[in-house]
Design a protein around this motif. Structure first.
Motif, short mmCIF file in Angstrom:
data_model
loop_
_atom_site.label_atom_id
_atom_site.label_comp_id
_atom_site.label_asym_id
_atom_site.label_seq_id
_atom_site.Cartn_x
_atom_site.Cartn_y
_atom_site.Cartn_z
N ALA A 31 -5.92 12.29 6.96
CA ALA A 31 -5.29 11.08 6.46
C ALA A 31 -6.35 10.03 6.18
O ALA A 31 -7.35 9.93 6.89
CB ALA A 31 -4.30 10.55 7.48
N LEU A 32 -6.11 9.27 5.12
CA LEU A 32 -7.01 8.17 4.78
C LEU A 32 -6.23 6.88 5.05
O LEU A 32 -5.19 6.64 4.45
CB LEU A 32 -7.40 8.28 3.31
N VAL A 33 -6.73 6.09 5.99
CA VAL A 33 -6.06 4.83 6.30
C VAL A 33 -6.97 3.69 5.86
O VAL A 33 -8.07 3.53 6.39
CB VAL A 33 -5.73 4.72 7.80
N ALA A 48 -12.43 7.82 -5.03
CA ALA A 48 -13.38 8.93 -5.07
C ALA A 48 -13.38 9.67 -3.73
O ALA A 48 -13.42 10.91 -3.69
CB ALA A 48 -14.78 8.42 -5.39
N VAL A 49 -13.32 8.92 -2.63
CA VAL A 49 -13.29 9.56 -1.32
C VAL A 49 -11.98 10.33 -1.14
O VAL A 49 -11.96 11.43 -0.58
CB VAL A 49 -13.47 8.50 -0.21
N TRP A 50 -10.89 9.75 -1.62
CA TRP A 50 -9.58 10.39 -1.54
C TRP A 50 -9.62 11.75 -2.22
O TRP A 50 -9.06 12.73 -1.74
CB TRP A 50 -8.54 9.47 -2.16
N HIS A 107 -2.90 12.75 3.32
CA HIS A 107 -2.00 11.62 3.11
C HIS A 107 -2.83 10.35 3.13
O HIS A 107 -3.84 10.27 3.81
CB HIS A 107 -0.92 11.58 4.19
N ARG A 108 -2.38 9.38 2.34
CA ARG A 108 -3.15 8.14 2.22
C ARG A 108 -2.21 6.96 2.44
O ARG A 108 -1.14 6.90 1.83
CB ARG A 108 -3.74 8.09 0.81
N VAL A 109 -2.62 6.04 3.31
CA VAL A 109 -1.79 4.86 3.54
C VAL A 109 -2.64 3.60 3.51
O VAL A 109 -3.85 3.63 3.76
CB VAL A 109 -1.04 4.93 4.89
N LEU A 110 -1.99 2.50 3.18
CA LEU A 110 -2.65 1.20 3.14
C LEU A 110 -2.07 0.34 4.26
O LEU A 110 -0.86 0.13 4.34
CB LEU A 110 -2.42 0.54 1.78
#
Lengths: 371, 311
Positions: free
Chosen positions: A52-54, A69-71, A79-82
Motif C-alpha cells: 500500500a502507498l499512503v 512514478a513510485v506507484w 492500493h493507494r490512499v491519501l
C-alpha cells in the motif's frame, strides 16, 4: 475449501505500507507510523516491498508526478490512499486489506500494467546507438576495460545508456552512476532531494535541493520530533531494535502517554545509547554539518527529550522554548551548499548518516531561507 | 532414513525451512515486543509474509540481467541445504565427504557470487551498492573464517566431519579453541548478511540487494537468508560443540537443540549491535582478528603436537 481466499486472507494480515511524507506533514506521518505498528503491519523500505502507498498530506503537483512514478513500481496487489489532516486515519488504513483481497480488481490491475517497469531513473535512452549493442551485458563490467571514448549516448541493455567511466579518488577508473536520493525514500527527510554522481558507492558530486513547505500546518510536539530524529538516525545506522524502541516512545508521546510510563523507558534507552561502544565506533570518523559529532547530536536529542518529559526538570516559570532546543540545533541553518560539501567524497552509508544527523530542526531553517 | 539420498533430498530441505521459519518467528516476536506491536503478529510473521509474497506480482527492471538475478535469488537457500548435507547427526550423515569441511567452505565462497549477482542483476543503483558492500564485507570475514575452520581440522587431524566430531568425545573444541569458535559464529552472521553485518540489505540503501525484488523472488532471498543462518549455526555443532554428544536424548535431537541455542545467540547479537560499516570492519578484521586467529592456530598446533592428538 477456498484455498485462494485463505491465502488472500493470510497474505493481507501483515500489510507493508510505503509511507510518503509531503513536506510539512511530519505529524501526520508519525501518526500513521503509530497506527501501522499497532496493527502489526510493516513500513516498507521501497516500492518493491510495498502493498500500500499512503501519502501523508496534500502533495504539490511536482511531488504528485513522482508519487505516480513510485506507484507504477509497486507490484500488484496494491492500493493507494491519501491521508489528509482531519481525515480518519483508522478508516483509511482499515480499508486497505479489503482492497488488497479483492482478487478480480487486483488481477485487472496487474493485467493492465507493463511487466517491465520503466521508472525514469536512468538517463533517456539513446537516439542513435552506435551499432546494435543492445543486450551486451558484458559492457557493464565495472570499468576495467571501459573505453574512455564511450559517451553517454552509447546504447546498453534495454536501450539504457551504459555508465561512463572516470577516475575515482584512488586514481582507478570506475563507472560513474547517477542516483537521486529523496524525496520519496524511507528514513529520508521529506523536503530534501540529493542528486548524486557515484563512483561505486562513493559520492563524487552532488546537488542538494530543498522542497518548499506549506504554511500553518500543525507540527508535532518537540519531544516527539526529537525522538523521531533519533529513531531515524539509528535506523539509518542499522540498529533496528534500538530505533524501534525510540519510535515506540515517540508514538507514546504523541498519544499523550503519562510521565511515569515514559520516563523509565526513556532513561533505559538513553543509557543504552550512551553505553554502546559499537555505536560510538560506527558513528565516528564522519565529517559533520553543522559542527557537532553525530553521536553527540544523537545523545543531545535524547537528553533534551528527557529534560522535556521529566517533571522535576520542567521549570514552570521559564517558558522560553528556545531553552529546550538542543544547542547543536541552534547553529546556523544548513544550506544546500553545506549539504553538498559535507557529502562529497563520502560513501553512500556515510552520506545517509550525515543527512540523518541533520535532524529536522535545521531543515526547517533551511527551507525558510530557501524562499 | 534407510535411503540416505532420499532422506537428504526430502528431509534436509524440510528441516532447514522449518528451523528458518522458527528463527524468523522468534525474531519477529522480539521485534514486535520492542516496537509495541501485537506479539502474535510477530510470531506469525513468517507465515503471513510467505503468503503475501506468494500472492505478489514479480517485477523486473529495464536492462536487468534476469538470468543471473534469478539464479542468485534461488541459490541462497540451496547453498544452505548443501551446507547441511555434510553435517553429521550422530552417526548418520547424509553426504559423508572425506573433505566435508572444505565443502562447507566452498559453499560459503559461493555465497560471495550469489549476493553479488543479486545486487548486480537488478540493474538498479541501490542494489549495485548493496552488492559492492557485501564484497567489501566478505574481504573482511572470509580470511579469518578460513583460518577459524582450519583449527578444528588440525585438532582432529582430518577434514571429514565425522572425524572432527569424534575427536571431541573428551573435550569440545569450543573449550580449547574459543577464539576460532567466536570468529566462526561472527562469520556466520556476516555471510548471512544479517544483524550487524546486514549492510548489503541496509535501510540506508533502501534494502540494497533486495531493493527491487518482489513476490516469490523476494521470498526466496529473505527465506534463504534465514536458511543460511540456520546452516551456519548447525555447522558450528559438529565443528565446535561436540556434535550429537549429550545425555538421554538421541544424537540427532541434540544437534537440533544445540543449533537452536546457537541461533538464539545470533538473534540476540542482532539486538545488541548497530550495523558495522564495511570499511570499519576491514580495519579490525585485518589488524586484530587475523593475527589473533593465527595465534589460536599456533596454540592448537602446539597442543596437538605435544599431546599427539586432540585433548
Amino acid at each position: 475449501m477456498d484455498v485462494t481466499g485463505l491465502v488472500a486472507r493470510t497474505a493481507t494480515r501483515r500489510v507493508h505500507v510505503f509511507l510518503v511524507e509531503t513536506p510539512g506533514f511530519g505529524l501526520l506521518r508519525m501518526l500513521a507510523q503509530a497506527a501501522i505498528a499497532e496493527r502489526g503491519w510493516v513500513e516498507a523500505l521501497g516500492p518493491a516491498d510495498a502493498d500500500a502507498l499512503v501519502v501523508c498530506g496534500t502533495p504539490s503537483s511536482q511531488l504528485d508526478r513522482l508519487i505516480d512514478a513510485v506507484w507504477q513500481q509497486i507490484p500488484s496487489p496494491r492500493h493507494r490512499v491519501l491521508l489528509e489532516p482531519g481525515g480518519s486515519l483508522n478508516d483509511l488504513l482499515n480499508s486497505i486489506p479489503a482492497v488488497l483481497r479483492d482478487d478480480p480488481r487486483q488481477r485487472t490491475d496487474a493485467r493492465t500494467r507493463r511487466l517491465v517497469l520503466d521508472d525514469d531513473r536512468g538517463p533517456a535512452p539513446a537516439v542513435t546507438p552506435h551499432g546494435d549493442d543492445a543486450g551486451s551485458g558484458a559492457g557493464m563490467d565495472p570499468g576495467m576495460e571501459m573505453d574512455m571514448d564511450m559517451d553517454m549516448d552509447m546504447s546498453g541493455p534495454a536501450g539504457i545508456p551504459l555508465a561512463g567511466g572516470d577516475n575515482d579518488r584512488d586514481g582507478l577508473e570506475m563507472d560513474v552512476t547517477h542516483l537521486t536520493m529523496g524525496p520519496l525514500l524511507a528514513e529520508w527527510p521529506a523536503d530534501l532531494v540529493l542528486h548524486c554522481s557515484l563512483h561505486g558507492d562513493v559520492v563524487v558530486d552532488a546537488r542538494a535541493e530543498l522542497l518548499p513547505w506549506p504554511d500553518n500546518i500543525e507540527q508535532p510536539p518537540e519531544a516527539a520530533r526529537l525522538l523521531d530524529d533519533a529513531a531515524r538516525l539509528l535506523s539509518v545506522a542499522g540498529w533496528e531494535p534500538a530505533a524501534q524502541q525510540l519510535a515506540r516512545l515517540r508514538d507514546d508521546v504523541l498519544a499523550g502517554g503519562t510521565v511515569d510510563r515514559l520516563l523509565p523507558r526513556l532513561r533505559r534507552v538513553a543509557s543504552r545509547l550512551r553505553r554502546s561502544r559499537s555505536l560510538r565506533w560506527s558513528l565516528s570518523g564522519l565529517p559533520q554539518t553543522p559542527g557537532t559529532p553525530l553521536r553527540a547530536r544523537l545523545l543531545d536529542w535524547v537528553q533534551t527529550v528527557l529534560d522535556l518529559v521529566d517533571p522535576a526538570l520542567v521549570d514552570p516559570d521559564a517558558v522560553d522554548p528556545a531553552q529546550q532546543i538542543p544547542a547543536a540545533d541552534l547553529r546556523r541553518p544548513t544550506s544546500p551548499d553545506d549539504i553538498r560539501l559535507a557529502v562529497i567524497g563520502q560513501e553512500l552509508a556515510a552520506t545517509r548518516l550525515i543527512i540523518a544527523g541533520l535532524g529536522s530542526r535545521s531543515r526547517v531553517s533551511g527551507s525558510v531561507s530557501h524562499e | 532414513m534407510s535411503d540416505p539420498v532420499l532422506a537428504a533430498v526430502l528431509l534436509v530441505p524440510i528441516a532447514v525451512v522449518t528451523l528458518a521459519g522458527v528463527t524468523a518467528s522468534a525474531n519477529g516476536a522480539l521485534d514486535a515486543r520492542t516496537r509495541g506491536a501485537p506479539l502474535r503478529s510477530g510470531f506469525t510473521a513468517p507465515l503471513h509474509e510467505a503468503a503475501r509474497l506468494l500472492r505478489q506480482q514479480r517485477r523486473t527492471l529495464p536492462g536487468a540481467d534476469s538470468l543471473l538475478w534469478r539464479i542468485a535469488g534461488a541459490g541462497i537457500g540451496m547453498v544452505a541445504v548443501l551446507k547441511v548435507v555434510v553435517i553429521p547427526f550422530g552417526d548418520t550423515v547424509f553426504a559423508d565427504l572425506p573433505v566435508g569441511l572444505v565443502w562447507f567452505n566452498a559453499m560459503d565462497v559461493l555465497l560471495w557470487a550469489l549476493w553479488w549477482l543479486l545486487g548486480w542483476g537488478a540493474n538498479s543503483g541501490w542494489s549495485l551498492v548493496g552488492g559492492y558492500r557485501f564484497l567489501a564485507q566478505a574481504l573482511s570475514y572470509e580470511i579469518p573464517l578460513m583460518f577459524a575452520l582450519t583449527a578444528p581440522a588440525i585438532g582432529a587431524g582430518s577434514l571429514r566431519m565425522l572425524d572432527i566430531q569424534a575427536a571431541q568425545v573428551d573435550l569440545w573444541f569450543v573449550v580449547w579453541m574459543p577464539l576460532a569458535a567466536l570468529v566462526f559464529a561472527v562469520s556466520v552472521v556476516a555471510f548471512s548478511s544479517w544483524g550487524p553485518f546486514q549492510t548489503a540489505l541496509g535501510t540506508d540503501v533502501g534494502g540494497g540487494v533486495v531493493a527491487e525484488l518482489s513476490g516469490i523472488d523476494r521470498l526466496l532471498v529473505l527465506g534463504g537468508r534465514y536458511a543460511v543462518l540456520v546452516a551456519g549455526a548447525a555447522f558450528s555443532v559438529p565443528l565446535f560443540l561436540g556434535g550429537g554428544a549429550g545425555p538421554v536424548l538421541p544424537a540427532g535431537v541434540w544437534v537440533v537443540l544445540k543449533t537452536c541455542a546457537v541461533l538464539a545467540g545470533l538473534i540476540t547479537l542482532r539486538r545488541l549491535f548497530p550495523t558495522l560499516r564495511p570499511e570499519r570492519v576491514a580495519e579490525i578484521a585485518w589488524v586484530v582478528v587475523v593475527p589473533l586467529v593465527l595465534v589460536q592456530l599456533a596454540v592448537v598446533a602446539v597442543i596437538v603436537g605435544m599431546h599427539g592428538g586432540a585433548l
